[in-house]
Write a protein that holds these residues in place. Structure first.
Motif, PDB file in Angstrom:
ATOM      1  N   PRO A 126       0.813  -1.228   0.000  1.00  0.00           N
ATOM      2  CA  PRO A 126       0.000   0.000   0.000  1.00  0.00           C
ATOM      3  C   PRO A 126       0.850   1.283   0.000  1.00  0.00           C
ATOM      4  N   GLN A 127       2.017   1.228   0.644  1.00  0.00           N
ATOM      5  CA  GLN A 127       2.904   2.391   0.650  1.00  0.00           C
ATOM      6  C   GLN A 127       3.479   2.644  -0.742  1.00  0.00           C
ATOM      7  N   ILE A 128       3.858   1.572  -1.427  1.00  0.00           N
ATOM      8  CA  ILE A 128       4.366   1.726  -2.797  1.00  0.00           C
ATOM      9  C   ILE A 128       3.252   2.240  -3.700  1.00  0.00           C
ATOM     10  N   LYS A 129       2.051   1.695  -3.539  1.00  0.00           N
ATOM     11  CA  LYS A 129       0.908   2.150  -4.355  1.00  0.00           C
ATOM     12  C   LYS A 129       0.671   3.645  -4.153  1.00  0.00           C
ATOM     13  N   ALA A 130       0.714   4.094  -2.925  1.00  0.00           N
ATOM     14  CA  ALA A 130       0.525   5.523  -2.636  1.00  0.00           C
ATOM     15  C   ALA A 130       1.663   6.353  -3.236  1.00  0.00           C
ATOM     16  N   LEU A 131       2.862   5.829  -3.163  1.00  0.00           N
ATOM     17  CA  LEU A 131       4.031   6.540  -3.669  1.00  0.00           C
ATOM     18  C   LEU A 131       3.958   6.753  -5.175  1.00  0.00           C
ATOM     19  N   ILE A 132       3.506   5.744  -5.919  1.00  0.00           N
ATOM     20  CA  ILE A 132       3.490   5.851  -7.385  1.00  0.00           C
ATOM     21  C   ILE A 132       2.187   6.403  -7.945  1.00  0.00           C
ATOM     22  N   SER A 133       1.142   6.428  -7.149  1.00  0.00           N
ATOM     23  CA  SER A 133      -0.176   6.826  -7.679  1.00  0.00           C
ATOM     24  C   SER A 133      -0.218   8.286  -8.123  1.00  0.00           C
ATOM     25  N   GLY A 134       0.544   9.150  -7.499  1.00  0.00           N
ATOM     26  CA  GLY A 134       0.506  10.556  -7.868  1.00  0.00           C
ATOM     27  C   GLY A 134       1.619  10.972  -8.810  1.00  0.00           C
ATOM     28  N   GLU A 135       2.445  10.015  -9.246  1.00  0.00           N
ATOM     29  CA  GLU A 135       3.596  10.348 -10.082  1.00  0.00           C
ATOM     30  C   GLU A 135       3.411   9.777 -11.486  1.00  0.00           C
ATOM     31  N   PRO A 136       3.357  10.640 -12.506  1.00  0.00           N
ATOM     32  CA  PRO A 136       3.143  10.148 -13.870  1.00  0.00           C
ATOM     33  C   PRO A 136       4.394   9.609 -14.564  1.00  0.00           C
ATOM     34  N   ASP A 137       5.585   9.885 -14.021  1.00  0.00           N
ATOM     35  CA  ASP A 137       6.802   9.461 -14.705  1.00  0.00           C
ATOM     36  C   ASP A 137       7.113   7.995 -14.409  1.00  0.00           C
ATOM     37  N   LEU A 138       7.158   7.172 -15.448  1.00  0.00           N
ATOM     38  CA  LEU A 138       7.379   5.746 -15.302  1.00  0.00           C
ATOM     39  C   LEU A 138       8.720   5.444 -14.657  1.00  0.00           C
ATOM     40  N   TYR A 139       9.783   6.081 -15.102  1.00  0.00           N
ATOM     41  CA  TYR A 139      11.113   5.775 -14.566  1.00  0.00           C
ATOM     42  C   TYR A 139      11.236   6.152 -13.089  1.00  0.00           C
ATOM     43  N   ALA A 140      10.630   7.235 -12.698  1.00  0.00           N
ATOM     44  CA  ALA A 140      10.635   7.600 -11.281  1.00  0.00           C
ATOM     45  C   ALA A 140       9.922   6.523 -10.465  1.00  0.00           C
ATOM     46  N   ASN A 141       8.798   6.044 -10.967  1.00  0.00           N
ATOM     47  CA  ASN A 141       8.047   5.012 -10.256  1.00  0.00           C
ATOM     48  C   ASN A 141       8.807   3.690 -10.198  1.00  0.00           C
ATOM     49  N   LEU A 142       9.433   3.296 -11.302  1.00  0.00           N
ATOM     50  CA  LEU A 142      10.193   2.051 -11.308  1.00  0.00           C
ATOM     51  C   LEU A 142      11.378   2.135 -10.346  1.00  0.00           C
ATOM     52  N   ALA A 143      12.035   3.283 -10.315  1.00  0.00           N
ATOM     53  CA  ALA A 143      13.165   3.471  -9.402  1.00  0.00           C
ATOM     54  C   ALA A 143      12.708   3.354  -7.948  1.00  0.00           C
ATOM     55  N   ASN A 144      11.588   3.966  -7.624  1.00  0.00           N
ATOM     56  CA  ASN A 144      11.097   3.900  -6.247  1.00  0.00           C
ATOM     57  C   ASN A 144      10.611   2.504  -5.872  1.00  0.00           C
ATOM     58  N   ILE A 145       9.995   1.796  -6.807  1.00  0.00           N
ATOM     59  CA  ILE A 145       9.560   0.425  -6.521  1.00  0.00           C
ATOM     60  C   ILE A 145      10.779  -0.453  -6.244  1.00  0.00           C
ATOM     61  N   ALA A 146      11.788  -0.365  -7.109  1.00  0.00           N
ATOM     62  CA  ALA A 146      13.000  -1.166  -6.915  1.00  0.00           C
ATOM     63  C   ALA A 146      13.642  -0.849  -5.567  1.00  0.00           C
ATOM     64  N   SER A 147      13.737   0.426  -5.242  1.00  0.00           N
ATOM     65  CA  SER A 147      14.346   0.839  -3.981  1.00  0.00           C
ATOM     66  C   SER A 147      13.537   0.343  -2.785  1.00  0.00           C
ATOM     67  N   ALA A 148      12.229   0.488  -2.853  1.00  0.00           N
ATOM     68  CA  ALA A 148      11.372   0.072  -1.736  1.00  0.00           C
ATOM     69  C   ALA A 148      11.467  -1.432  -1.495  1.00  0.00           C
ATOM     70  N   LEU A 149      11.460  -2.224  -2.556  1.00  0.00           N
ATOM     71  CA  LEU A 149      11.555  -3.676  -2.397  1.00  0.00           C
ATOM     72  C   LEU A 149      12.916  -4.082  -1.829  1.00  0.00           C
ATOM     73  N   LYS A 150      13.966  -3.445  -2.314  1.00  0.00           N
ATOM     74  CA  LYS A 150      15.304  -3.773  -1.805  1.00  0.00           C
ATOM     75  C   LYS A 150      15.430  -3.375  -0.332  1.00  0.00           C
ATOM     76  N   GLU A 151      14.914  -2.208   0.008  1.00  0.00           N
ATOM     77  CA  GLU A 151      14.981  -1.744   1.393  1.00  0.00           C
ATOM     78  C   GLU A 151      14.144  -2.618   2.326  1.00  0.00           C
ATOM     79  N   ALA A 152      12.951  -2.984   1.877  1.00  0.00           N
ATOM     80  CA  ALA A 152      12.039  -3.736   2.736  1.00  0.00           C
ATOM     81  C   ALA A 152      12.491  -5.176   2.965  1.00  0.00           C
ATOM     82  N   PHE A 153      13.074  -5.799   1.932  1.00  0.00           N
ATOM     83  CA  PHE A 153      13.360  -7.231   2.018  1.00  0.00           C
ATOM     84  C   PHE A 153      14.848  -7.577   1.958  1.00  0.00           C
TER      85      PHE A 153
END
Length: 160
Positions: free
Chosen positions: A22-49
């Motif tokens: 849900p935190q990742i969903k909230a983070l990417i929902s307001g951002e239209p740039d694909l690369y920014a969203n992919l970077a944050n998803i990759a970072s969040a998954l690496k940080e979390a796990f």
């Protein structure tokens, strides 16, 4: 959303996914740039796990081309059907690989990678990109990872 993740430390893997998605969903929902969203998803998954490598390969000109990632240097281009990523793309399905050395045609971008999960991201029922997650431990991924990463990639795919 704040740029900080809440990651429950003593939680099960499923509970961590339930907290992080849900935190990742909230983070990417307001951002239209694909690369920014992919970077944050990759970072969040690496940080979390604490995964060894997390990143995306985008389908471009009939190849998978490296996109945003977290981890050591990676392979830049992968052909359809080649390695775990190319096979997941070709078969349009998630692949769980408990031992990458046992996977026929595995591409060893890093000798430290021991197991892998690769999840396609669909746009209009076609694979648009691949999420690739590697571990430096054998048999590190299971059905829990598959269920939650497919859910997360479904959220991402709906935004494409």
């Amino acid at each position: 959303m704040s740029e900080n993740l809440y990651i429950p430390e003593s939680a099960t893997k499923a509970e961590k996914y339930e907290a992080v998605i849900p935190q990742i969903k909230a983070l990417i929902s307001g951002e239209p740039d694909l690369y920014a969203n992919l970077a944050n998803i990759a970072s969040a998954l690496k940080e979390a796990f604490g995964f060894f490598w997390v990143g995306f390969y985008l389908v471009k000109e009939n190849q998978l081309v490296l996109g945003p990632f977290q981890g050591p240097i990676a392979c830049t281009r992968i052909s359809l059907g080649r390695g775990v990523c190319g096979t997941a793309w070709q078969e349009s399905k998630t692949l769980l690989v408990p031992d990458v050395d046992a996977f026929p045609g595995h591409i060893a971008c890093s000798a430290a990678s021991k197991s892998e999960i690769v999840v396609p991201v669909f746009k209009d029922n076609t694979v648009a990109m691949i999420l690739d997650v590697d571990s430096d431990q054998l048999n590190d991924f299971d059905n829990t990872d598959q269920i939650y990463l497919e859910k997360l990639m479904g959220i991402l795919g709906a935004q494409l």
